[in-house]
Design a protein around this motif. Sequence first.
Motif, PDB file in Angstrom:
ATOM      1  N   ALA A  61       0.833  -1.205   0.000  1.00 31.54           N
ATOM      2  CA  ALA A  61       0.000   0.000   0.000  1.00 31.54           C
ATOM      3  C   ALA A  61       0.868   1.256   0.000  1.00 31.54           C
ATOM      4  O   ALA A  61       0.523   2.255  -0.661  1.00 31.54           O
ATOM      5  CB  ALA A  61      -0.923  -0.009   1.210  1.00 31.54           C
ATOM      6  N   PHE A  64       1.844   2.282  -3.435  1.00 33.16           N
ATOM      7  CA  PHE A  64       0.785   3.003  -4.140  1.00 33.16           C
ATOM      8  C   PHE A  64       0.704   4.453  -3.673  1.00 33.16           C
ATOM      9  O   PHE A  64       0.417   5.346  -4.471  1.00 33.16           O
ATOM     10  CB  PHE A  64      -0.565   2.302  -3.968  1.00 33.16           C
ATOM     11  CG  PHE A  64      -0.699   1.092  -4.832  1.00 33.16           C
ATOM     12  CD1 PHE A  64      -0.987   1.216  -6.185  1.00 33.16           C
ATOM     13  CD2 PHE A  64      -0.519  -0.176  -4.310  1.00 33.16           C
ATOM     14  CE1 PHE A  64      -1.097   0.099  -6.988  1.00 33.16           C
ATOM     15  CE2 PHE A  64      -0.629  -1.302  -5.113  1.00 33.16           C
ATOM     16  CZ  PHE A  64      -0.916  -1.162  -6.460  1.00 33.16           C
ATOM     17  N   SER A  65       0.956   4.703  -2.398  1.00 34.39           N
ATOM     18  CA  SER A  65       0.951   6.094  -1.923  1.00 34.39           C
ATOM     19  C   SER A  65       2.131   6.862  -2.507  1.00 34.39           C
ATOM     20  O   SER A  65       2.008   8.051  -2.812  1.00 34.39           O
ATOM     21  CB  SER A  65       0.967   6.147  -0.397  1.00 34.39           C
ATOM     22  OG  SER A  65       2.207   5.735   0.106  1.00 34.39           O
ATOM     23  N   VAL A  73      -0.029   6.480   4.048  1.00 36.20           N
ATOM     24  CA  VAL A  73      -0.863   5.438   3.447  1.00 36.20           C
ATOM     25  C   VAL A  73      -2.316   5.747   3.788  1.00 36.20           C
ATOM     26  O   VAL A  73      -2.658   5.954   4.952  1.00 36.20           O
ATOM     27  CB  VAL A  73      -0.478   4.038   3.974  1.00 36.20           C
ATOM     28  CG1 VAL A  73      -1.417   2.984   3.450  1.00 36.20           C
ATOM     29  CG2 VAL A  73       0.959   3.717   3.603  1.00 36.20           C
ATOM     30  N   ASP A  77      -5.072   3.520  -0.939  1.00 37.53           N
ATOM     31  CA  ASP A  77      -3.832   2.799  -1.241  1.00 37.53           C
ATOM     32  C   ASP A  77      -3.963   1.323  -0.853  1.00 37.53           C
ATOM     33  O   ASP A  77      -3.522   0.444  -1.590  1.00 37.53           O
ATOM     34  CB  ASP A  77      -2.645   3.428  -0.512  1.00 37.53           C
ATOM     35  CG  ASP A  77      -2.481   4.894  -0.842  1.00 37.53           C
ATOM     36  OD1 ASP A  77      -2.641   5.251  -2.025  1.00 37.53           O
ATOM     37  OD2 ASP A  77      -2.207   5.677   0.084  1.00 37.53           O
TER      38      ASP A  77
END
Length: 119
Positions: A61, A64-65, A73, A77
């Motif tokens: 996650a 993705f952030s 996060v 995410d």
Amino acid sequence: MAASEATTPATTAIAGTSSLPAARVRRIIKEDKDIFACGPESLFLISRATEYFIDSLVREAYEFSRFDKRKTVQYKDMAKAVQSIEQYDFLADIIPPTVSIRKPAAPPAEAPTAVITPD
């Protein structure tokens, strides 16, 4: 993240300990009616496996952030990690993708219809 900054639960904890409270983990295990007894070694291994799982999910996650140029996060995410990584498919119902609440665009105007009347 540099290799020297990357840590795992095994390198940050004291050997033979877990960061999860043993009493709470034991209570969760007792909720399963199929398990009659759980020794201290099993309890420790379940706690450590849970720590590794959480660490893995949060690291994914976090990536993705970072794509969104953030260091924090967020839920979205976590949802992206669950949706894009097959390993976390079992969490799809628990962490569904985010849905925008923006006002939907106006629906397209309907084409005029011809009305036929009997003569």
